[in-house]
Design a protein around this motif. Structure first.
Motif, PDB file in Angstrom:
ATOM      1  N   ASN A 255      13.182  11.107 -13.139  1.00 21.54           N
ATOM      2  CA  ASN A 255      13.890  11.737 -12.037  1.00 21.54           C
ATOM      3  C   ASN A 255      12.894  12.023 -10.922  1.00 21.54           C
ATOM      4  N   PRO A 256      13.033  11.382  -9.753  1.00 17.63           N
ATOM      5  CA  PRO A 256      12.021  11.528  -8.700  1.00 17.63           C
ATOM      6  C   PRO A 256      11.909  12.955  -8.190  1.00 17.63           C
ATOM      7  N   ALA A 257      10.678  13.366  -7.887  1.00 17.23           N
ATOM      8  CA  ALA A 257      10.449  14.711  -7.365  1.00 17.23           C
ATOM      9  C   ALA A 257       9.356  14.724  -6.297  1.00 17.23           C
ATOM     10  N   GLY A 258       8.979  13.548  -5.795  1.00 21.99           N
ATOM     11  CA  GLY A 258       7.997  13.492  -4.722  1.00 21.99           C
ATOM     12  C   GLY A 258       8.546  14.117  -3.453  1.00 21.99           C
ATOM     13  N   ARG A 259       7.671  14.699  -2.649  1.00 23.26           N
ATOM     14  CA  ARG A 259       8.058  15.317  -1.387  1.00 23.26           C
ATOM     15  C   ARG A 259       7.164  14.785  -0.270  1.00 23.26           C
ATOM     16  N   LEU A 260       7.721  14.675   0.918  1.00 23.15           N
ATOM     17  CA  LEU A 260       6.983  14.095   2.033  1.00 23.15           C
ATOM     18  C   LEU A 260       5.826  14.993   2.473  1.00 23.15           C
ATOM     19  N   PRO A 261       4.602  14.449   2.519  1.00 27.26           N
ATOM     20  CA  PRO A 261       3.463  15.210   3.030  1.00 27.26           C
ATOM     21  C   PRO A 261       3.322  15.085   4.541  1.00 27.26           C
ATOM     22  N   VAL A 262       4.244  14.363   5.161  1.00 31.43           N
ATOM     23  CA  VAL A 262       4.286  14.152   6.611  1.00 31.43           C
ATOM     24  C   VAL A 262       5.746  14.173   7.041  1.00 31.43           C
ATOM     25  N   SER A 263       5.966  14.242   8.348  1.00 34.29           N
ATOM     26  CA  SER A 263       7.318  14.081   8.886  1.00 34.29           C
ATOM     27  C   SER A 263       7.510  12.623   9.270  1.00 34.29           C
ATOM     28  N   VAL A 264       8.690  12.065   8.981  1.00 31.21           N
ATOM     29  CA  VAL A 264       8.999  10.692   9.369  1.00 31.21           C
ATOM     30  C   VAL A 264       9.711  10.740  10.713  1.00 31.21           C
ATOM     31  N   PRO A 265       9.096  10.215  11.777  1.00 30.87           N
ATOM     32  CA  PRO A 265       9.693  10.318  13.109  1.00 30.87           C
ATOM     33  C   PRO A 265      10.834   9.328  13.312  1.00 30.87           C
ATOM     34  N   ARG A 266      11.665   9.635  14.301  1.00 28.39           N
ATOM     35  CA  ARG A 266      12.710   8.696  14.707  1.00 28.39           C
ATOM     36  C   ARG A 266      12.151   7.631  15.645  1.00 28.39           C
ATOM     37  N   SER A 267      11.100   7.972  16.379  1.00 27.14           N
ATOM     38  CA  SER A 267      10.459   7.021  17.287  1.00 27.14           C
ATOM     39  C   SER A 267       9.052   7.480  17.602  1.00 27.14           C
TER      40      SER A 267
END
Length: 387
Positions: free
Chosen positions: A226-238
């Motif tokens: 069951n995945p539990a990774g979390r983003l260490p950065v923000s993913v931008p829209r542009s």
């Protein structure tokens, strides 16, 4: 050398590599497609990173033995039942467009019950490296491709974050078949995910998952993990949003798009759900523990899983300007279905200090806001304390 043979790629190390890759995978979207059934009739595995072993390893990786690396295709083939048909079509390369065969990929997708499309980038060098005047490594081209897959690493700067080559064309064409689509990003830098987020029923990133990456990804795809990774950065829209820091707080919208990231810092999905309750704040008893913050987390979903509980604070009144939200602690906990667990964080001088106008690190008296949640944009509990 004899000792190295016993240690390098030992069973324990392979299991560790698999676990590291599992824990780093972040599930970003899931509209009920995942986990896939192992006895599914047929799966189309498509994309430039589906079966390219060096593309899931980092920059400056030494030459590797193919039999030691598990690609996504390898992992899927090993995970499914013997009756499941797995059809692989590369479709296109990361950068080169001269070898693309999108029609073959579309045909494979149409014939499948589900599609796993693996896109992204690569830091793979071709091991015929030469050095330019600056001392930075450059890559010579070899084989059928006019361009290497490399888009990330020393000497490889980007002016955009979009998928290179024909990858977006491939994604659009495969999505147009209407088959359940899982998109996996293998990448060394945060890339634009707008199209994948729109078109795919499930989306995840595995970053560079290493030599056991294919096994780890299959574990997630088929529900063995069951995945539990979390983003260490923000993913931008542009690119126009950059720099995009979670600590800026809520940003005003642009004329063309929202000011928020596509996926926020700390974000990540699970196959289960978690409830947060009973926030408790207690004064500490020393400089290392000025304040304790605790809450209860309950697995309210249908399966076991892990949650990453995140503690953010805001120094409400300070002598110098402070961010509206700052991550100060987090804890990854494992919970059985229906299980509850109390999580306690301690805040000391290190966590509550700031640099004042004289550039001295001090803890100032005043009011602090506490925010506990599952991501920087998913705060579940709020409270305040005064020093």
């Amino acid at each position: 050398p004899e000792q190295a043979k016993q240690v390098v790629r030992s069973k324990a190390h392979k299991e560790l590599a698999r676990e590291v890759a599992r824990e780093g995978i972040v599930l970003l979207k899931n509209e009920g497609v995942l986990p896939l059934k192992k006895n599914i009739g047929s799966i189309a595995v498509i994309g430039p990173n589906a079966d390219m072993m060096y593309n899931q390893l980092g920059d400056y990786t030494a030459p590797q033995e193919r039999k030691e690396i598990v690609t996504v295709l390898d992992g899927i083939r090993k995970a499914v039942s013997p009756s499941t048909k797995v059809n692989y079509v590369k479709g296109c390369a990361i950068r080169d467009v001269t070898t693309s065969n999108i029609p073959a990929a579309v045909e494979a997708a149409r014939a499948a019950d589900a599609v796993v499309l693996v896109v992204g980038g690569s830091s793979a060098r071709d091991f015929k490296t030469k050095y330019i005047g600056t001392g930075a490594a450059d890559v010579s081209n070899d084989g059928n491709q006019l361009l290497s897959d490399m888009d990330c690493g020393e000497g490889y700067d980007r002016s955009t974050l979009r998928l290179l080559g024909d990858q977006e064309k491939l994604l659009k064409a495969v999505a147009a078949t209407g088959k359940p689509l899982v998109v996996i990003y293998i990448q060394g830098r945060t890339l634009n995910m707008n199209l994948a987020s729109e078109k795919a029923q499930a989306l995840l990133t595995a970053w560079y998952p290493g030599e056991q990456g294919g096994t780890a990804i299959a574990d997630v795809l088929f529900g063995d993990y069951n995945p539990a990774g979390r983003l260490p950065v923000s993913v931008p829209r542009s690119e126009g949003q950059l720099p995009l820091f979670y600590s800026q707080g809520k940003q005003r919208a642009y004329v063309e798009e929202e000011g928020t990231p596509l996926y926020a810092f700390g974000y990540g999905l699970s196959y289960t759900k978690f409830d947060y309750s009973q926030l408790e704040l207690q004064k500490g008893n020393g400089k290392d523990v000025l304040q304790t913050v605790s809450c209860t987390v309950t697995n309210t979903g249908d399966c076991d899983g892990e949650e990453v509980v995140q503690l953010y604070i805001c120094d409400k009144v300070a002598s110098v300007s402070q961010s509206p939200i700052l991550l100060k602690a987090f804890e990854r906990i494992s919970l059985k279905k229906g299980e509850s667990k109390k999580v306690t964080f301690t805040l000391g001088e290190e966590e509550l200090s700031l640099y004042n106008m004289e550039m001295k690190q001090v803890v100032e008296p005043g009011d602090f806001k506490v925010m506990v949640g599952a991501a920087s944009d998913d705060i579940r509990l709020e409270g305040e304390f005064t020093l």
